[in-house]
Scaffold this motif. Sequence first.
Motif, PDB file in Angstrom:
ATOM      1  N   CYS A   1       1.286  -3.179   4.039  1.00 56.36           N
ATOM      2  CA  CYS A   1       0.277  -4.208   3.775  1.00 56.36           C
ATOM      3  C   CYS A   1       0.190  -4.524   2.284  1.00 56.36           C
TER       4      CYS A   1
ATOM      5  N   LYS B   1       0.824  -1.218   0.000  1.00 57.30           N
ATOM      6  CA  LYS B   1       0.000   0.000   0.000  1.00 57.30           C
ATOM      7  C   LYS B   1       0.857   1.267   0.000  1.00 57.30           C
TER       8      LYS B   1
ATOM      9  N   THR C   1      -4.418  -5.624   6.602  1.00 58.43           N
ATOM     10  CA  THR C   1      -4.596  -4.339   7.288  1.00 58.43           C
ATOM     11  C   THR C   1      -3.600  -4.229   8.438  1.00 58.43           C
ATOM     12  N   CYS C   2      -3.338  -3.016   8.876  1.00 53.07           N
ATOM     13  CA  CYS C   2      -2.423  -2.767   9.998  1.00 53.07           C
ATOM     14  C   CYS C   2      -2.869  -1.470  10.656  1.00 53.07           C
TER      15      CYS C   2
ATOM     16  N   CYS D   1       1.772   2.119   4.010  1.00 50.56           N
ATOM     17  CA  CYS D   1       2.136   1.062   4.961  1.00 50.56           C
ATOM     18  C   CYS D   1       2.602  -0.151   4.153  1.00 50.56           C
TER      19      CYS D   1
ATOM     20  N   CYS E   1      -3.340   1.564   8.022  1.00 52.29           N
ATOM     21  CA  CYS E   1      -4.472   1.625   7.088  1.00 52.29           C
ATOM     22  C   CYS E   1      -5.812   1.402   7.804  1.00 52.29           C
TER      23      CYS E   1
HETATM   24 ZN   LIG Z   1      -1.631  -1.333   6.405  1.00 50.69          ZN
END
Ligand SMILES: [Zn+2]
Length: 491
Positions: free
Chosen positions: A26, A21, A38-39, A24, A42
């Motif tokens: 991901c 992304k 996801t993290c 980030c 995001c």
């Molecule tokens: Zn993320």
Amino acid sequence: MTEWETIIGLEIHAQLSTESKIFCGCSTRFGDEPNANTCPVCLGLPGALPVLNKRAVELGARAALALGLHINNCSIFARKNYFYPDLPKGYQISQYDQPFSANGELEFMTAERDHAGHPIDWHPKRIRITRLHLEEDAGKNVHEGLPDVDRFSYIDLNRAGTPLAEIVTEPEFRSSWEAYDYVNHVRRALQWVGASEADMEKGNLRCEANVSVRRKGDPKFGTKVELKNLNSVRFMQRAIEYEITRQVAVLESGGRLVQETRLWDERAMETRVMRSKEEAHDYRYFPEPDLPPLTVSNDFIEEVRSNMPELPDARRKRFMDQYGLSFADASQLTSERSLADYYELAAESSGNPKAAANWIRSELLRELESAEITAAASPVTPQNLGVLIRLIDEEKISGKQGKEVLVDMFSTGETPDQIITKKGLVQVSDSSEIDRLIDDVMTANKGQLEQYRSGKEALFGFFVGQVLKASKGKANPKVVNDRLREKLKAQ
Ligand SMILES: [Zn+2]
């Protein structure tokens, strides 16, 4: 009847082909379990800080350069604030008054179409690009295929934070076909340089059109309608066409248009109101405090440029100059990069660039389309297509036999020589052998021979057909023609 003029502006969102992304690490992989990628960044958790993905900037630069746009050495990320469930932070990181690229201009080829959809008179058109900026995508609300969807909405944030390039034009298109040709031009350019897959059906290229009409000569713009849900370039063209007709009909009957967003319904072939004029959005843009200004040096831009392939329009022009192809031939062969590469190899190995273009456009593309693969995956290599064309040029086999051989090459992956040997396909060009066949045909068709000799020349084709048939399709049609002209007139 009043003459009406159409005004169209387009916005394209293209997903840049990064593996991770934009802010980030991901994955951007499509089709994973909802919310698997996801993290904290995001998901918009408090305190999480974005870090810009360099690859997204490189691909954004490729996209800009492929469209001939200027890249600003400094651009600023900004928060675009709005509330929507698929936007966890309550704002989207985008760019506002200092975008990645601005005030560009782009030239593309366009043509109106006749009733059968065939282009009439291709000509270049220039269009001003307001801006190309980088931003993150939002997530997705899911309303189907899950329990209790009548009571709950689900949110999948795998897509949140995917890098996008948004490309906005000035309202300078004057017909639906201009818009159509422009989107195809942009799509091909982005795919060509690997900036984006730019596939509308997969949703990694999305398009919105602003459409209005005004009486010719009127300096003021009419009320504009925004069109969404345009899932293919063809749908977009139809939606615009429908909308022009609708707007003109409303105005000619004395009605008034309202500013609104309409969706294209492909099944009903009409646009439908999605929402009427909202309050002008106040996104309260301000510079993103967690990201420094994005600076790109001229060296960086030149490095990106030097790693780019020859661009499609330049290549089309070269195909016309170097190989003597028509605009239509060269356009089709540069519609996709692997096809252009394929063509150049086949042109070289056949020694007959014009024939290579014809074979690819008529025979090979039909096979590729029915197998739903691109030229890069063709079981017939360009070298082998070249060999086949040489065999025909040397009159070892006929053009008709060549077509059969190509179909076989496509299904077996074998070389032309292997197939010709296997099928016993050899063209007979020996005139004494052909003379013998002609004598047999003349003896067997005395009546037609008499008619021909008494002036019914239309029977010539009949004799050609009979001789070719007697040779089981192996006789060289050119030699058959020559020998028949000679022998039919002899008394
Ligand atoms: Zn993320």
